[in-house]
Write an enzyme that holds these catalytic residues in place. Sequence first.
Site, PDB file in Angstrom:
ATOM      1  N   GLY A 195     -16.264  24.308  53.164  1.00  0.00           N
ATOM      2  CA  GLY A 195     -16.870  23.199  52.171  1.00  0.00           C
ATOM      3  C   GLY A 195     -16.716  21.985  52.583  1.00  0.00           C
ATOM      4  O   GLY A 195     -16.209  21.088  51.900  1.00  0.00           O
ATOM      5  N   ALA A 239     -18.777  19.575  54.270  1.00  0.00           N
ATOM      6  CA  ALA A 239     -19.730  18.876  54.508  1.00  0.00           C
ATOM      7  C   ALA A 239     -19.712  17.433  53.740  1.00  0.00           C
ATOM      8  O   ALA A 239     -20.281  16.336  54.242  1.00  0.00           O
ATOM      9  CB  ALA A 239     -21.182  19.559  54.324  1.00  0.00           C
ATOM     10  N   GLN A 240     -19.077  17.506  52.425  1.00  0.00           N
ATOM     11  CA  GLN A 240     -19.243  16.343  51.672  1.00  0.00           C
ATOM     12  C   GLN A 240     -17.821  16.499  50.684  1.00  0.00           C
ATOM     13  O   GLN A 240     -17.355  17.358  50.691  1.00  0.00           O
ATOM     14  CB  GLN A 240     -20.579  16.274  50.834  1.00  0.00           C
ATOM     15  CG  GLN A 240     -20.698  17.529  50.319  1.00  0.00           C
ATOM     16  CD  GLN A 240     -22.361  17.540  49.549  1.00  0.00           C
ATOM     17  OE1 GLN A 240     -22.815  16.467  49.157  1.00  0.00           O
ATOM     18  NE2 GLN A 240     -22.755  18.667  49.412  1.00  0.00           N
ATOM     19  N   GLY A 241     -17.876  15.475  49.820  1.00  0.00           N
ATOM     20  CA  GLY A 241     -16.851  15.549  48.843  1.00  0.00           C
ATOM     21  C   GLY A 241     -15.415  15.422  49.353  1.00  0.00           C
ATOM     22  O   GLY A 241     -15.252  14.901  50.440  1.00  0.00           O
ATOM     23  N   CYS A 250     -22.375  28.184  56.737  1.00  0.00           N
ATOM     24  CA  CYS A 250     -22.022  29.444  56.527  1.00  0.00           C
ATOM     25  C   CYS A 250     -22.069  29.530  54.914  1.00  0.00           C
ATOM     26  O   CYS A 250     -21.849  28.632  54.256  1.00  0.00           O
ATOM     27  CB  CYS A 250     -20.408  29.417  56.975  1.00  0.00           C
ATOM     28  SG  CYS A 250     -19.539  30.885  56.338  1.00  0.00           S
ATOM     29  N   TYR A 266     -14.186  29.531  35.262  1.00  0.00           N
ATOM     30  CA  TYR A 266     -13.763  28.604  36.328  1.00  0.00           C
ATOM     31  C   TYR A 266     -12.309  28.532  36.351  1.00  0.00           C
ATOM     32  O   TYR A 266     -11.417  28.791  37.319  1.00  0.00           O
ATOM     33  CB  TYR A 266     -14.021  27.058  36.173  1.00  0.00           C
ATOM     34  CG  TYR A 266     -13.491  26.256  37.107  1.00  0.00           C
ATOM     35  CD1 TYR A 266     -14.096  26.069  38.410  1.00  0.00           C
ATOM     36  CD2 TYR A 266     -12.586  25.319  36.751  1.00  0.00           C
ATOM     37  CE1 TYR A 266     -13.733  25.008  39.340  1.00  0.00           C
ATOM     38  CE2 TYR A 266     -12.155  24.379  37.616  1.00  0.00           C
ATOM     39  CZ  TYR A 266     -12.752  24.337  38.898  1.00  0.00           C
ATOM     40  OH  TYR A 266     -12.153  23.475  40.128  1.00  0.00           O
ATOM     41  N   ALA A 312     -10.141  30.971  35.189  1.00  0.00           N
ATOM     42  CA  ALA A 312      -9.760  32.245  35.605  1.00  0.00           C
ATOM     43  C   ALA A 312      -9.671  32.406  37.191  1.00  0.00           C
ATOM     44  O   ALA A 312      -8.810  32.903  37.703  1.00  0.00           O
ATOM     45  CB  ALA A 312     -10.549  33.310  35.061  1.00  0.00           C
ATOM     46  N   SER A 313     -10.799  31.863  37.821  1.00  0.00           N
ATOM     47  CA  SER A 313     -10.795  31.824  39.360  1.00  0.00           C
ATOM     48  C   SER A 313      -9.714  31.090  39.912  1.00  0.00           C
ATOM     49  O   SER A 313      -9.281  31.399  40.693  1.00  0.00           O
ATOM     50  CB  SER A 313     -12.332  31.408  39.675  1.00  0.00           C
ATOM     51  OG  SER A 313     -12.465  29.933  39.688  1.00  0.00           O
ATOM     52  N   THR A 355     -16.592  13.537  42.536  1.00  0.00           N
ATOM     53  CA  THR A 355     -17.428  14.220  43.106  1.00  0.00           C
ATOM     54  C   THR A 355     -18.746  14.582  42.561  1.00  0.00           C
ATOM     55  O   THR A 355     -18.744  14.920  41.176  1.00  0.00           O
ATOM     56  CB  THR A 355     -16.883  15.308  43.784  1.00  0.00           C
ATOM     57  OG1 THR A 355     -16.568  16.526  43.030  1.00  0.00           O
ATOM     58  CG2 THR A 355     -15.734  14.911  44.649  1.00  0.00           C
TER      59      THR A 355
END
Length: 274
Positions: free
Chosen positions: A12, A14-16, A63, A151, A153-154, A188
């Site tokens: 992750g 590419a940005q933010g 990916c 969210y 929970a994850s 973001t």
Amino acid sequence: MDLSGRGVFLTGGAQGIGRCIAAALLGKGARVLFCDVNPDVGKATEEELQKQYGADNVAFVQCDVTNADQLKAAFDAAVSKFGAVEICANNAGIMNEKIWEKMIAINTTAQIRGSQLAFEHMRRDKGGRGGVIVNTVSVAGLNRHYWLPVYVASKHAMIGYTTSCAADPDIVAQGVRWCCLCPVPVNTALLDFKGGEVKNDQELTKIMEPLKIQPEDVATAFLKLVQDVDNNGKILVAGRQAMYRQRMLVDEDGASNPVVVDTPLTQHPSVPGQ
């Protein structure tokens, strides 16, 4: 931990938050291969970072982290380019209750898979160089929020997984540190709700707005995590100030105040040199 010359695998990126983490690591002399599902933004970020830090020090691989074969191929590409990966940053994540199964696949399953790839590669007891695995979680993983239950929970799952791995009694021989980065709300695109992604999105947006920090603040906290060598199993909350936390919410005292307790599982061994 001296970051100069260290090989980094970052999802992750590419940005933010991910882009800021990549730039922060490169600024300290690390070498970064980052992956992202968006090939156009990823390639543009690669070109920008290569101009600033050199083509040999940064690379992009497209990916989908939910695809096990693609994730392994991206990780293997980092190993091939740098000789070894000593820092693994599982950062990719989404917030969308409408596609909750995909959210779990990205926020939890892919982070666990990325962690396991890194661990098997890094562990000194199997010939690796050692290293550190940082899972980008969220302060939501330390609390409960009805607006976005899946969210939350994850994120609870990743704190449980990461701190449990850090409690392995063989961790010293393995030579791998495990850490959680838990940002408060970050400014973001993740928080630009488009309707239905969370419950009562206007209410949640109003609550989060004064709490927001910038992606660069999270990158600064990330550097603290990788450079502090005596923090195996630690949870770093990235807010306006970065603060370590080792305790998790387990109950309530009946007055809407969270009660936290320490357990033996929060006592993690140190990993010398990492």
